[in-house]
Scaffold this motif. Structure first.
Motif, mmCIF file in Angstrom:
data_model
loop_
_atom_site.group_PDB
_atom_site.id
_atom_site.type_symbol
_atom_site.label_atom_id
_atom_site.label_comp_id
_atom_site.label_asym_id
_atom_site.label_seq_id
_atom_site.Cartn_x
_atom_site.Cartn_y
_atom_site.Cartn_z
ATOM 1 N N ARG A 94 51.912 32.956 37.704
ATOM 2 C CA ARG A 94 50.752 33.626 37.113
ATOM 3 C C ARG A 94 50.648 33.342 35.614
ATOM 4 O O ARG A 94 49.549 33.300 35.043
ATOM 5 N N LEU B 273 51.603 34.731 45.701
ATOM 6 C CA LEU B 273 51.138 33.724 44.743
ATOM 7 C C LEU B 273 52.145 32.598 44.588
ATOM 8 O O LEU B 273 51.780 31.449 44.323
ATOM 9 N N TRP C 46 40.874 32.185 43.227
ATOM 10 C CA TRP C 46 41.880 33.045 43.861
ATOM 11 C C TRP C 46 41.170 34.323 44.291
ATOM 12 O O TRP C 46 40.690 35.088 43.473
ATOM 13 N N GLN D 152 41.792 37.776 46.216
ATOM 14 C CA GLN D 152 42.944 38.591 46.578
ATOM 15 C C GLN D 152 42.521 39.988 47.035
ATOM 16 O O GLN D 152 41.847 40.724 46.324
#
Length: 423
Positions: free
Chosen positions: A30, A80, A90, A92
């Protein structure tokens, strides 16, 4: 003692390589990952479906990491770690079961798009009331910067009120014509599937789904609203969503030997019963059967909830069955509906009854919590001998469980894989 320490040491190493490395790797990923857009999806219901549908839209533009199902903070981080390294988007799913967990997830995600589906009673045991639930889920909106985007359900007053939690851009979806993305028309009713005509105010497009039940309309509207807000043309979103269907056990539809099964057996919150009854009422089959397991997420007396469900189900179905310990709540109604209402304490009784009763032209709708494993009714129609355990405690699907006889597993696996492909 030394021998056991050696075993524990190597077991620890194995656990690390199996899952322990994913947490630090997820945090590291991240820090350096650069996504064009990070879309966080939450709500009381429809999170997984909406996440998946948004992913379909975004994949028409670029590679997307679409993560649903494992939605708590720890699972998001570890997920991730193994996601595609070249994904530009992304999407989520984020759980709302705990306000603290959701806040951690928001800090980790650093999302620039928040999608809120609806506020309902799914987490009532944790949040106690709907306002507290809305406050918890609203944290995803609060975390947005001014240049972010919030996609809100205009039909849900608590969700729409979240527009005041951030200065980010607002896009709404719903059945109301005031919504930016709204329904023009829809058709439904098994054996046909749900078709939705939507508009953004300028253009109109129709989405042919593999779902049954109008309760899935908001999920498609949310996906279209998110996609169009990110620059994807309406007709392109509609094309991407054509042919999409249910996840396994979330209204998944299975056909076998001229019997149609609809499995709503992943979870069974009480507030969803009215829309389940609508699906059965609108279905067109020779005979309609409803099977209830455990009903969840409600306040007040369990007995009253089960009795109300039984009476309402008898208005739309030819035959209504209740399985499990809670079937005792409706037992006193059986004499008044002789031949149309039955109760079973064990799955062995359910299995034997279905083996004798099911026939061509039947429609069977099963509504239960995951612990009931009522997905087994699909196999009861096929096999004389299956697992009849009650409350086994296992979370895995029956088709991949060792308690399904080995000779049945290949066929069971094909049935399940077929449903997944159709989704």
């Amino acid at each position: 003692m030394t021998h056991h320490r050696v075993i524990d040491f190597f077991a620890g190493i194995l656990r690390f390589f199996r899952r322990g490395w994913k947490t630090p790797a997820g945090h590291a990923r991240r820090r350096w990952a650069n996504f064009d857009k990070v879309i966080a999806v939450t709500g009381s219901a429809g999170k997984s479906c909406t996440t998946r549908l948004i992913g379909h839209c975004l994949r028409t533009q670029a590679r997307a990491n679409v993560a649903f199902g494992a939605n708590v903070f720890s699972a998001i981080v570890s997920g991730l770690a193994t996601s595609p390294v070249n994904a530009k988007f992304w999407v989520q799913e984020v759980s709302g079961q705990s306000a603290a967990d959701l806040r951690q997830s928001a800090d980790f995600l650093r999302h620039n798009v928040a999608v809120i589906t609806r506020i309902e009673f799914d987490h009532i045991s944790v949040h106690k009331d709907l306002d507290t639930t809305a406050k918890s889920k609203g944290q995803l909106v609060e975390a947005l910067d001014e240049d972010g985007l919030m996609v809100l359900n205009a039909d849900d007053a608590r969700v729409l009120a979240m527009r005041d939690l951030s200065k980010a851009r607002v896009v709404t979806f719903g059945r109301s014509e005031a919504a930016d993305i709204h329904v023009v028309d829809y058709t439904d009713g098994l054996p046909a599937r749900l078709a939705i005509t939507v508009t953004d105010g300028d253009q109109i497009a129709t989405i042919q789904t593999r779902y049954a039940g109008s309760r899935w309309i908001p999920n498609y509207l949310a996906a279209v609203a998110c996609g169009t807000a990110l620059g994807i043309p309406l007709h392109q979103c509609a094309m991407a969503l054509n042919g999409t269907g249910a996840e396994l056990f979330k209204d998944s539809i299975h056909e076998w030997n001229e019997i149609t099964f609809m499995l709503d057996t992943y979870k069974s919150p009480n507030w969803t019963i009215p829309t389940s009854l609508e699906i059965v009422a609108e279905a067109n089959f020779q005979r309609k059967i409803m099977i209830f397991g455990t009903i969840s997420d409600y306040l007040g007396s369990a007995g009253k909830k089960y009795i109300k469900a039984a009476r309402q189900a008898l208005e739309v179905a030819d035959l209504v069955l209740f399985y499990g310990a809670n079937s005792a709540h409706v037992r006193k109604l059986v004499p008044a509906f002789e031949g149309r209402l039955r109760t079973f304490e064990t799955y062995d009784e359910v299995h034997r009854y279905l083996r004798q009763t099911l026939g061509a032209g039947d429609f069977v709708y099963a509504k239960a919590s995951g612990a009931d494993h009522l997905e087994r009714i699909l196999f009861s129609a096929q096999f004389a001998r299956i697992c009849i355990r009650d409350r086994c405690g296992r979370k895995k699907a029956c088709a991949v469980c060792r308690h399904l006889p080995a000779s049945r597993r290949p066929l069971a696996g094909r049935i399940y894989r077929s449903a997944i492909r159709q989704s």
